[in-house]
Design a protein around this motif. Structure first.
Motif, PDB file in Angstrom:
ATOM      1  N   ARG A 312       0.833  -1.198   0.000  1.00 16.68           N
ATOM      2  CA  ARG A 312       0.000   0.000   0.000  1.00 16.68           C
ATOM      3  C   ARG A 312       0.869   1.250   0.000  1.00 16.68           C
ATOM      4  N   GLY A 313       0.341   2.322  -0.570  1.00 15.20           N
ATOM      5  CA  GLY A 313       1.056   3.589  -0.599  1.00 15.20           C
ATOM      6  C   GLY A 313       1.286   4.058  -2.021  1.00 15.20           C
ATOM      7  N   PRO A 314       1.801   5.269  -2.184  1.00 24.76           N
ATOM      8  CA  PRO A 314       2.030   5.830  -3.517  1.00 24.76           C
ATOM      9  C   PRO A 314       3.128   5.077  -4.249  1.00 24.76           C
ATOM     10  N   ALA A 315       3.094   5.132  -5.583  1.00 30.02           N
ATOM     11  CA  ALA A 315       4.122   4.462  -6.392  1.00 30.02           C
ATOM     12  C   ALA A 315       5.424   5.249  -6.398  1.00 30.02           C
ATOM     13  N   VAL A 316       5.320   6.575  -6.320  1.00 29.24           N
ATOM     14  CA  VAL A 316       6.509   7.433  -6.394  1.00 29.24           C
ATOM     15  C   VAL A 316       6.806   8.000  -5.017  1.00 29.24           C
ATOM     16  N   PHE A 317       8.060   7.874  -4.615  1.00 35.36           N
ATOM     17  CA  PHE A 317       8.513   8.381  -3.325  1.00 35.36           C
ATOM     18  C   PHE A 317       9.166   9.743  -3.537  1.00 35.36           C
ATOM     19  N   ARG A 318       8.797  10.716  -2.727  1.00 31.37           N
ATOM     20  CA  ARG A 318       9.355  12.062  -2.811  1.00 31.37           C
ATOM     21  C   ARG A 318      10.148  12.366  -1.544  1.00 31.37           C
ATOM     22  N   GLN A 319      11.298  12.973  -1.741  1.00 34.34           N
ATOM     23  CA  GLN A 319      12.157  13.282  -0.591  1.00 34.34           C
ATOM     24  C   GLN A 319      12.982  14.522  -0.917  1.00 34.34           C
ATOM     25  N   VAL A 320      13.226  15.358   0.099  1.00 40.57           N
ATOM     26  CA  VAL A 320      14.018  16.570  -0.094  1.00 40.57           C
ATOM     27  C   VAL A 320      15.502  16.202  -0.034  1.00 40.57           C
ATOM     28  N   ARG A 321      16.230  16.582  -1.067  1.00 43.39           N
ATOM     29  CA  ARG A 321      17.673  16.359  -1.128  1.00 43.39           C
ATOM     30  C   ARG A 321      18.396  17.688  -1.345  1.00 43.39           C
ATOM     31  N   SER A 322      19.707  17.656  -1.193  1.00 42.98           N
ATOM     32  CA  SER A 322      20.532  18.851  -1.413  1.00 42.98           C
ATOM     33  C   SER A 322      21.023  18.866  -2.847  1.00 42.98           C
ATOM     34  N   GLY A 323      20.736  19.960  -3.553  1.00 39.74           N
ATOM     35  CA  GLY A 323      21.174  20.097  -4.928  1.00 39.74           C
ATOM     36  C   GLY A 323      22.464  20.876  -5.030  1.00 39.74           C
ATOM     37  N   ARG A 324      22.640  21.556  -6.158  1.00 38.32           N
ATOM     38  CA  ARG A 324      23.853  22.321  -6.382  1.00 38.32           C
ATOM     39  C   ARG A 324      23.975  23.448  -5.343  1.00 38.32           C
ATOM     40  N   ASP A 325      25.159  23.561  -4.758  1.00 41.08           N
ATOM     41  CA  ASP A 325      25.442  24.553  -3.714  1.00 41.08           C
ATOM     42  C   ASP A 325      24.524  24.405  -2.511  1.00 41.08           C
ATOM     43  N   GLY A 326      24.009  23.190  -2.291  1.00 44.89           N
ATOM     44  CA  GLY A 326      23.188  22.915  -1.117  1.00 44.89           C
ATOM     45  C   GLY A 326      21.742  23.319  -1.239  1.00 44.89           C
ATOM     46  N   GLU A 327      21.311  23.803  -2.415  1.00 42.67           N
ATOM     47  CA  GLU A 327      19.914  24.209  -2.587  1.00 42.67           C
ATOM     48  C   GLU A 327      19.007  22.979  -2.511  1.00 42.67           C
ATOM     49  N   PRO A 328      17.966  23.004  -1.656  1.00 42.64           N
ATOM     50  CA  PRO A 328      17.087  21.840  -1.529  1.00 42.64           C
ATOM     51  C   PRO A 328      16.176  21.680  -2.744  1.00 42.64           C
ATOM     52  N   PHE A 329      15.874  20.438  -3.086  1.00 45.21           N
ATOM     53  CA  PHE A 329      14.910  20.141  -4.142  1.00 45.21           C
ATOM     54  C   PHE A 329      14.258  18.799  -3.816  1.00 45.21           C
ATOM     55  N   THR A 330      13.136  18.526  -4.434  1.00 38.82           N
ATOM     56  CA  THR A 330      12.413  17.284  -4.201  1.00 38.82           C
ATOM     57  C   THR A 330      12.796  16.261  -5.249  1.00 38.82           C
ATOM     58  N   ILE A 331      13.299  15.117  -4.788  1.00 38.51           N
ATOM     59  CA  ILE A 331      13.728  14.058  -5.681  1.00 38.51           C
ATOM     60  C   ILE A 331      12.609  13.038  -5.842  1.00 38.51           C
ATOM     61  N   TYR A 332      12.523  12.426  -7.015  1.00 36.74           N
ATOM     62  CA  TYR A 332      11.497  11.425  -7.294  1.00 36.74           C
ATOM     63  C   TYR A 332      12.161  10.059  -7.486  1.00 36.74           C
ATOM     64  N   LYS A 333      11.584   9.050  -6.826  1.00 32.18           N
ATOM     65  CA  LYS A 333      12.046   7.681  -6.986  1.00 32.18           C
ATOM     66  C   LYS A 333      10.842   6.758  -6.874  1.00 32.18           C
ATOM     67  N   PHE A 334      10.934   5.593  -7.490  1.00 35.68           N
ATOM     68  CA  PHE A 334       9.904   4.605  -7.232  1.00 35.68           C
ATOM     69  C   PHE A 334      10.053   4.102  -5.801  1.00 35.68           C
ATOM     70  N   ARG A 335       8.944   4.000  -5.112  1.00 31.99           N
ATOM     71  CA  ARG A 335       8.984   3.587  -3.701  1.00 31.99           C
ATOM     72  C   ARG A 335       9.417   2.126  -3.602  1.00 31.99           C
ATOM     73  N   THR A 336      10.469   1.889  -2.815  1.00 33.43           N
ATOM     74  CA  THR A 336      10.985   0.536  -2.615  1.00 33.43           C
ATOM     75  C   THR A 336      10.828   0.067  -1.170  1.00 33.43           C
ATOM     76  N   MET A 337      10.305   0.960  -0.298  1.00 29.96           N
ATOM     77  CA  MET A 337      10.145   0.624   1.112  1.00 29.96           C
ATOM     78  C   MET A 337       8.685   0.755   1.528  1.00 29.96           C
ATOM     79  N   VAL A 338       8.436   0.325   2.722  1.00 32.15           N
ATOM     80  CA  VAL A 338       7.099   0.476   3.284  1.00 32.15           C
ATOM     81  C   VAL A 338       6.819   1.951   3.522  1.00 32.15           C
ATOM     82  N   VAL A 339       5.554   2.303   3.682  1.00 33.91           N
ATOM     83  CA  VAL A 339       5.156   3.706   3.776  1.00 33.91           C
ATOM     84  C   VAL A 339       5.778   4.398   4.987  1.00 33.91           C
ATOM     85  N   ASP A 340       5.891   3.709   6.124  1.00 40.60           N
ATOM     86  CA  ASP A 340       6.416   4.332   7.344  1.00 40.60           C
ATOM     87  C   ASP A 340       7.920   4.107   7.516  1.00 40.60           C
TER      88      ASP A 340
END
Length: 474
Positions: A312-340
């Motif tokens: 159960r849960g969304p297919a795509v996992f979203r997480q905040v990562r550090s981009g160029r010069d530390g600027e935060p952005f939201t990364i997209y990945k297929f969810r490989t873990m449980v929701v919690d």
């Protein structure tokens, strides 16, 4: 070899190998020297020119002789002009002769001159030389990769380089000769005349014993130290290449020698640290990502269905990562873990198998069955093509780190954030999860300081091979 502690200078030092030993070395190693100098490749290029002109095109003797004479003269000049250690592996003879023929042909076309069949055939015969010369250089680069090498320098530098080069295929450290200062805080300049004299003798003995073809000096004062300069002269007489390595400890910088006034300096300017290179990289990233998203749309939909069907849960996992010069952005990945999974992370920290700020757990209970398959095949990373298309990531670059990790970075490690994070990178194709934290950082910095589009294409090609081999994947 044993580390030497020399406290008194050795006067009357002779850094030359006895001429009898030099002559014996030259005589015994003559066949090896002929191969290492590329003589066979040069001779074969000349023979190939004659065969093409005389046998294949059946040109008149005058034309055949002219083609062979032109190629022969060029190869003799190239052999004499190139440094001894570049003759066998260099592409310069082939490139320059091809350029010369190209310029001559262009002049004939501009002059609207009539190009006869014999001129075309003679040109093709002459081009046989560069072709064979190029093939010979490629063969020598493969055959001569494992170079018997002796390391010379202070104890710490020699030990560090020996460890770093232990698994390499292009260099074989057969012996080490090192010294340490009389007392810990003594600068190198105050001990070179005393300590290095004995090391010079030791190096020359090691060269004769191990038949080394290269000596690498890891010393910041090598150019200003008389004893090491005498060593270089002695190695020259023994026909052994002498190299001075720019040992910057853990720093992986782009180094390029250039002349400043009457001195040799090492430039630390990154080769592609300018607007046009960055624009070209961004254009390539977005173009490839856009095409890949269109072509892979059916596969992405199928994977999304598998993720939703498996847990159960969304297919795509979203997480905040550090981009160029530390600027935060939201990364997209297929969810490989449980929701919690995030909530359960704290309880698993005691089992962390990673080094540094990274969390790694090979048997992570939060990973779903389908998610484990996605990780082994790296298919969970595909949604990051959206990040590449948006300009937040690049196809090739350092691993996109969590903000919790970057907050622990030292100033040295922060350098890896000076470029966009990548969908793949140098460390991913060099061991991935099997690499230590220090080695992965070294790989990232090596990429940041030396990237170019050709390197990006090479990493992308190696990525497919690493994915198929599941090299280091968790």
């Amino acid at each position: 070899m044993a580390v030497m502690d020399v406290e008194a200078p050795l006067r009357g030092l002779r850094t030359e190998l006895p001429m009898r030993a030099v002559r014996r070395r030259r005589l015994v190693g003559l066949p090896v020297t002929v191969i290492r100098q590329g003589v066979l490749g040069y001779a074969t290029a000349l023979v190939a020119t004659w065969l093409v002109a005389d046998r294949y095109f059946a040109l008149p003797e005058a034309w055949t002789g002219g083609a062979v004479a032109l190629v022969g003269a060029w190869l003799v000049y190239s052999f004499a002009a190139l440094p001894a250690y570049e003759r066998a592996r260099s592409f310069k003879p082939a490139i320059r002769l091809a350029e010369l023929l190209g310029a001559a042909t262009l002049l004939l076309v501009i002059a609207d001159a009539e190009i006869s069949v014999q001129i075309r055939h003679a040109t093709a015969a002459v081009l046989a030389g560069p072709v064979v010369s190029t093939l010979s250089a490629l063969a020598h680069r493969q055959l001569l990769r494992h170079t018997p090498t002796i390391l010379v320098g202070q104890v710490e530098s020699v030990r560090r380089l020996s460890t770093r080069w232990a698994g390499r295929q292009d260099v074989n450290v057969v012996a080490t000769c090192s010294w340490r200062a009389p007392h810990e805080l003594a600068p190198l300049g105050s001990v070179t005349d005393e300590a290095l004299a004995g090391v010079v003798r030791e190096v020359l003995a090691a060269v004769a014993e191990h038949r080394a073809t290269a000596v690498v000096i890891a010393s910041g004062r090598a150019f200003a130290t008389p004893a090491l300069r005498h060593l270089a002269w002695a190695l020259q007489r023994a026909e052994v290449e002498c190299l001075v390595v720019a040992d910057m400890s853990d720093h992986v910088e782009y180094l390029r020698p250039r002349r400043v006034g009457d001195q040799i300096a090492l430039s630390l300017r990154a080769p592609n640290d300018h607007l046009m290179s960055k624009a070209a990289k961004s254009l390539m990233d977005r173009a490839v990502a856009g095409v890949a998203l269109v072509l892979l749309a059916p596969l992405l939909a199928l994977i999304a269905f598998g993720v939703r069907f498996g847990s159960r849960g969304p297919a795509v996992f979203r997480q905040v990562r550090s981009g160029r010069d530390g600027e935060p952005f939201t990364i997209y990945k297929f969810r490989t873990m449980v929701v919690d999974a995030e909530e359960r992370l704290a309880a698993l920290q005691v089992r962390n198998e990673g080094a540094g700020p990274l969390f790694k757990l090979r048997d992570d209970p939060r990973i779903t069955r389908f998610g484990r398959l996605l990780r082994r095949t790296s298919l969970d990373e595909l949604p990051q093509l959206l990040n590449v298309l948006k300009g937040e990531m690049s196809l090739v670059g350092p691993r996109p780190a969590l903000e919790a990790e970057t907050s622990q970075y030292s100033e040295w490690v922060w350098r890896r954030l000076h470029v966009k994070p990548g969908l793949t990178g140098l460390w991913q194709v060099s061991g991935r999860s099997a690499l230590s934290w220090e080695e992965s950082i070294r790989m990232d910095l090596q990429y940041v300081n030396n990237w170019n589009l050709r390197l990006d294409l090479a990493i992308l090609a190696r990525t497919f091979r690493a994915v198929l081999a599941r090299d280091g994947a968790l």
